[in-house]
Design a protein around this motif. Structure first.
Motif, short mmCIF file in Angstrom:
data_model
loop_
_atom_site.label_atom_id
_atom_site.label_comp_id
_atom_site.label_asym_id
_atom_site.label_seq_id
_atom_site.Cartn_x
_atom_site.Cartn_y
_atom_site.Cartn_z
N LEU A 42 -5.11 -1.92 1.32
CA LEU A 42 -5.50 -1.63 2.70
C LEU A 42 -6.84 -2.27 3.04
O LEU A 42 -7.03 -2.79 4.14
N VAL A 43 -7.77 -2.24 2.09
CA VAL A 43 -9.08 -2.86 2.33
C VAL A 43 -8.95 -4.37 2.48
O VAL A 43 -9.56 -4.97 3.37
N SER A 80 0.82 -1.21 0.00
CA SER A 80 0.00 0.00 0.00
C SER A 80 0.86 1.26 0.00
O SER A 80 0.60 2.20 -0.77
N SER A 96 -3.37 0.96 -4.03
CA SER A 96 -2.97 1.26 -2.66
C SER A 96 -4.16 1.16 -1.71
O SER A 96 -4.06 0.54 -0.64
N ILE A 97 -5.27 1.72 -2.10
CA ILE A 97 -6.46 1.68 -1.25
C ILE A 97 -6.99 0.25 -1.14
O ILE A 97 -7.38 -0.21 -0.05
N PHE A 119 1.21 3.91 -3.10
CA PHE A 119 0.89 5.32 -2.88
C PHE A 119 2.05 6.22 -3.29
O PHE A 119 1.84 7.27 -3.92
#
Length: 78
Positions: free
Chosen positions: A68-69, A9, A64-65, A13
């Motif tokens: 994280l999820v 992640s 990246s998001i 980013f």
């Protein structure tokens, strides 16, 4: 696995941020013959190339998001 997803992640980013900076620079400081200049231009000479770099940056931001999820859903601390 949680730490690997965190690293993925953060790396995604950082890559997205660098791509956005590059596309900003190309948008405002590259002329039609692909030579770099230090003179700020409000209108781009190569808008299609900037659009493609922007799409690539958005895809890296999305990855990246999503990492994280996935970390939050499948690898919770419980």
């Amino acid at each position: 696995m949680r730490s690997r997803l965190n690293k993925l992640s953060i790396a995604s980013f950082v890559i997205a941020f660098c791509i956005f900076l590059l596309s900003f620079y190309i948008y405002h400081f590259v002329r039609t013959d692909f030579s770099f200049t230090f003179i700020y231009k409000a209108t781009p000479d190569r808008p299609y190339i900037v659009l493609l770099f922007g799409i690539l940056g958005v895809l890296f931001l999305f990855s990246s998001i999503m990492s994280l999820v996935v970390k939050k859903i499948f690898f919770s601390e419980k």
